[in-house]
Design an enzyme around this catalytic site. Structure first.
Site, short mmCIF file in Angstrom:
data_model
loop_
_atom_site.label_atom_id
_atom_site.label_comp_id
_atom_site.label_asym_id
_atom_site.label_seq_id
_atom_site.Cartn_x
_atom_site.Cartn_y
_atom_site.Cartn_z
N GLU A 152 8.79 8.10 -16.83
CA GLU A 152 9.21 7.02 -17.75
C GLU A 152 9.56 5.72 -17.02
O GLU A 152 10.72 5.29 -17.01
CB GLU A 152 10.38 7.46 -18.62
CG GLU A 152 10.03 8.55 -19.60
CD GLU A 152 11.16 8.85 -20.59
OE1 GLU A 152 12.31 8.45 -20.33
OE2 GLU A 152 10.90 9.48 -21.61
N CYS B 235 13.34 -6.55 -12.51
CA CYS B 235 14.27 -6.57 -11.39
C CYS B 235 14.31 -7.98 -10.83
O CYS B 235 13.31 -8.70 -10.84
CB CYS B 235 13.81 -5.54 -10.35
SG CYS B 235 14.73 -5.65 -8.80
N CYS C 273 15.64 -8.84 -7.62
CA CYS C 273 16.02 -8.82 -6.20
C CYS C 273 15.13 -9.76 -5.40
O CYS C 273 14.17 -10.33 -5.92
CB CYS C 273 15.94 -7.39 -5.67
SG CYS C 273 14.26 -6.83 -5.38
N GLU D 268 7.05 15.30 -23.44
CA GLU D 268 8.41 15.74 -23.72
C GLU D 268 8.55 15.72 -25.24
O GLU D 268 8.58 14.65 -25.85
CB GLU D 268 9.45 14.81 -23.08
CG GLU D 268 9.41 14.81 -21.58
CD GLU D 268 10.49 13.93 -20.93
OE1 GLU D 268 11.44 13.52 -21.64
OE2 GLU D 268 10.37 13.64 -19.74
C1 GAL Z 1 13.61 11.31 -21.33
C2 GAL Z 1 13.49 11.62 -19.86
C3 GAL Z 1 13.99 13.00 -19.52
C4 GAL Z 1 15.29 13.26 -20.18
C5 GAL Z 1 15.13 13.09 -21.67
C6 GAL Z 1 16.40 13.36 -22.41
O1 GAL Z 1 13.72 9.96 -21.53
O2 GAL Z 1 12.17 11.51 -19.41
O3 GAL Z 1 14.12 13.13 -18.14
O4 GAL Z 1 16.23 12.38 -19.66
O5 GAL Z 1 14.74 11.77 -21.93
O6 GAL Z 1 17.36 12.42 -22.17
#
Ligand code: GAL
Length: 659
Positions: free
Chosen positions: A143, A152, A154, A296
């Site tokens: 992500e 950023c 810097c 995810e």
């Molecule tokens: C996503 C991330 C995961 C985990 C999930 C739940 O944004 O890729 O690593 O943090 O959210 O918070």
């Protein structure tokens, strides 16, 4: 092949636990896991000393159980030894605050040491895993830009930005010209004078600002490219992707996906309060390459790592429905986040399929049932794709421009794109979300909501699409700006005026709550009256006909919406922001006919087609039972029964028919 699995973290658990987990995964019909995205410290505990055996054993055991592995490059969180040697890898915010280690995403993509060390770990991992059985692909990092870290400020970024500007413009005179620096005395004569748009008393120069956002996005793209090239070179048999964040506005995902075999995204539903917002993100991601996965997929209560709060439990049936909604919109893989809730760390409250105690409960049973269903439909899904006849141009340049200068209080470009998208979806149609430079042939209708930044190339592409018989729908603020984010010295909609057949005589931004009324003079909404707000444009027709006019005496004779025949096609120009039912009704005339008409709110209908035929998905995104009339009787693939024409779909229910 349809992939089904979870994000898994063997580094958190004992080997005995991993063995028990694999047995449960098999029962849920898993064939994939994703691993390793935060484990750089485990892979390279000291600089140059690599340890892979801890993960190798898990990959091997999973492979023996029929479960493949997607590996992640772990560049999102470097080990502690990196900061001791290279304190300059840390990001800086606009006000100079440094982002410290302890969580994630705190490194600057333009810091040479971070780039070099990232390449090092990726190369070693690629060499080690290139031929390992079970490994099928890679997710680069995790992500990009999460937690507001795309931009950023810097010193490395300052230097890199100057180089980026130099490459784009060639001379400081050209920069001055493009940004219009004569305003507020901002001229440059030397490259080293060019600053980053840091905290300042008033708004930044729009050209400077837009280029900084483009540069920040390109910095992520460049980081992806380095890893993509390395991985494709060393692991030619593996796919390479990155997990995008749906509607995330800070990175031009069209450009990022140039360095992916297919994109994936992370789906955490129920956060926007409208299930079609998830579909919007699904279709955005699918449109980059035609195929995608959900890497995810929410499977438990969310948990806010910053606020320390636990979110809502998924209701019974929701996890299954989210998975089917993903597949219905074209996902070829669904990987749940995460297998089990963590005992330690900032995300203790972020639950997975299993709770902390590993006991399989309701959520696991639902994931297992869904796994069996996907296994049953795997052959039917094989080779099918969502192929919409409608496209919506969602431009990052316009997004970035209008995010900084929305023009009217309460206007959001992304919200507007979503409303237009929603109106298409409500007719039972899918919609590709394309960039300004996408090929438009093949689409019947193209929507270009508030496409503010337009140059000759974009105008020519839209004109060619319409000339050849396409239908184009434009909305307020179109064609107002150049690609440098300057205003065009032309009547709005600028280079689009000829195809629109009308120009904007006056622009009227409204304060919140202020409205005006328009009435429809032609078309299927004839004689209807509706209130409009936010921003209205008084249109002067040339070759176009007025479809709706303002009722206000002061605006008598000014059109609010026009229709113009241009070549073989038609251009609709909306000088007002319509929404909800009126927008849906209005767009019906401009859209192709769907498979099912008149679908009730809460139902979603999509199609996947391929050599194996045509599958129609009916997904009930609500908890209540809904009905729909199908155009005949069909075989339902989940139950094997014949359904239709009258179909009842239970709350959170899913029906898949062969059409
Ligand atoms: C996503 C991330 C995961 C985990 C999930 C739940 O944004 O890729 O690593 O943090 O959210 O918070």
């Amino acid at each position: 092949m349809f992939y089904y699995g979870a994000c898994y973290y063997p580094e958190h658990w004992t080997a005995a636990q991993v063995e028990k987990d694999i047995a449960l995964m098999q029962k849920a019909r898993f064939n994939v896991v994703r691993m390793g995205e935060f484990a750089w410290t485990k892979f390279e505990p000291e600089q140059g000393r690599y340890r892979f055996e801890w993960l190798d054993s898990a990959i091997k055991a999973l492979h023996e159980a029929g479960i493949s592995t997607v590996l992640c490059t772990p560049t999102c969180i470097p080990p502690q030894w990196v900061y001791a040697k290279h304190a300059d890898v840390l990001q800086e915010k606009a006000d100079g605050t440094v982002q410290h280690p302890g969580s994630r995403c705190h490194c600057c993509k333009n810091a040479p040491a971070y780039q070099m060390l990232s390449e090092g770990i990726v190369r070693e991992m690629a060499k080690h895993y290139a031929k390992m059985e079970g490994v099928i692909g890679w997710q680069v990092d995790n992500e990009f830009g999460c937690h507001g870290t795309t931009r950023c400020f810097c010193d490395h970024c300052k230097k890199a930005f100057r180089e980026w500007v130099r490459e784009r413009y060639g001379s400081t005179d050209a920069v001055n010209e493009a940004w219009g620096t004569s305003f507020w005395g901002f001229d440059f004569h030397q490259w080293y004078e060019i600053p980053l748009p840091r905290t300042m008393p008033a708004g930044p120069n729009p050209g400077h600002w837009l280029d900084f956002l483009r540069f920040s996005s390109d910095s992520q793209v460049g980081f992806q490219k380095i890893q993509y090239d390395l991985l494709k070179d060393l692991c030619p048999g593996h796919f390479v992707t990155h997990n995008c964040m749906g509607c995330f506005p800070d990175i031009d995902y069209y450009r990022l996906s140039d360095y992916m075999d297919f994109p994936v995204w992370d789906n955490y539903p129920n956060q926007a309060g409208d299930p079609l917002y998830e579909s919007y993100a699904h279709e955005i991601t699918r449109s980059f390459k035609g195929h995608y996965w959900v890497m995810e997929e929410r499977s438990g209560t969310t948990g806010d790592a910053s606020a320390g709060l636990m979110g809502e439990q998924p209701e019974p049936g929701e996890i299954r429905r989210w998975a089917w909604q993903s597949s219905a919109n074209g996902a070829d893989g669904i990987v749940y986040f995460r297998w089990r809730a963590c005992l330690t760390g900032a995300e203790q409250y972020w639950h997975g399929i299993l709770d902390h105690d590993s006991k399989p409960r309701r959520r696991y049973r639902e994931v297992r049932q869904t796994g069996k269903e996907f296994a049953r439909l795997a052959a039917a899904l094989e080779g099918t794709q969502v192929v919409p006849k409608v496209a919506l141009i969602r431009s990052f340049d316009t997004l970035w421009s209008l995010e900084r200068q929305p023009g009217a209080v309460g206007f959001s470009y992304d919200r507007h794109c979503f409303e237009m998208y929603r109106a298409v979806k409500r007719q039972g149609l899918s919609c590709d979300m394309v960039s300004m430079d996408a090929r438009l042939d093949g689409y019947v209708t193209v929507l270009a909501p508030s496409l503010s930044l337009v140059d000759e190339t974009v105008a020519a592409s839209l004109a060619a699409f319409v000339r050849q018989g396409g239908t184009l729908v434009l909305t307020p603020q179109s064609g107002a700006r150049t690609m440098s984010n300057a205003m065009w010295d032309l009547p709005r909609p600028g280079l689009l005026a000829e195809m629109v057949g009308a120009t904007v005589e006056e622009v009227r931004p409204y304060h919140q709550g202020q409205t005006n009324e328009i009435s429809f003079a032609r078309g299927s909404l004839i004689a209807q009256v509706c209130a409009v707000g936010t921003w209205v444009e008084l249109l002067e027709c040339d070759t176009a006909e007025a479809l709706a006019e303002y009722r206000d005496e002061a605006f008598k004779g000014k059109a609010a919406i026009t229709r113009n025949e241009f070549g073989e096609g038609v251009v609709y120009y909306l000088g007002v922001y319509l929404s909800g039912h009126i927008l849906e009704s209005f767009l019906r005339d401009a859209l192709p006919r769907p498979f099912v008409e008149g679908i009730s709110e809460g139902l979603e209908i999509t199609e996947r087609t391929g050599e194996n035929g045509r599958l129609v998905f009916v997904v009930n995104n609500t908890a209540e039972r809904k009905s729909v009339t199908l155009p005949g009787e069909f075989e339902e693939l989940l139950t094997g029964e014949t359904v239709g024409p009258n179909l009842k779909v239970s709350g959170n229910g899913v029906v898949v028919v062969r059409a």
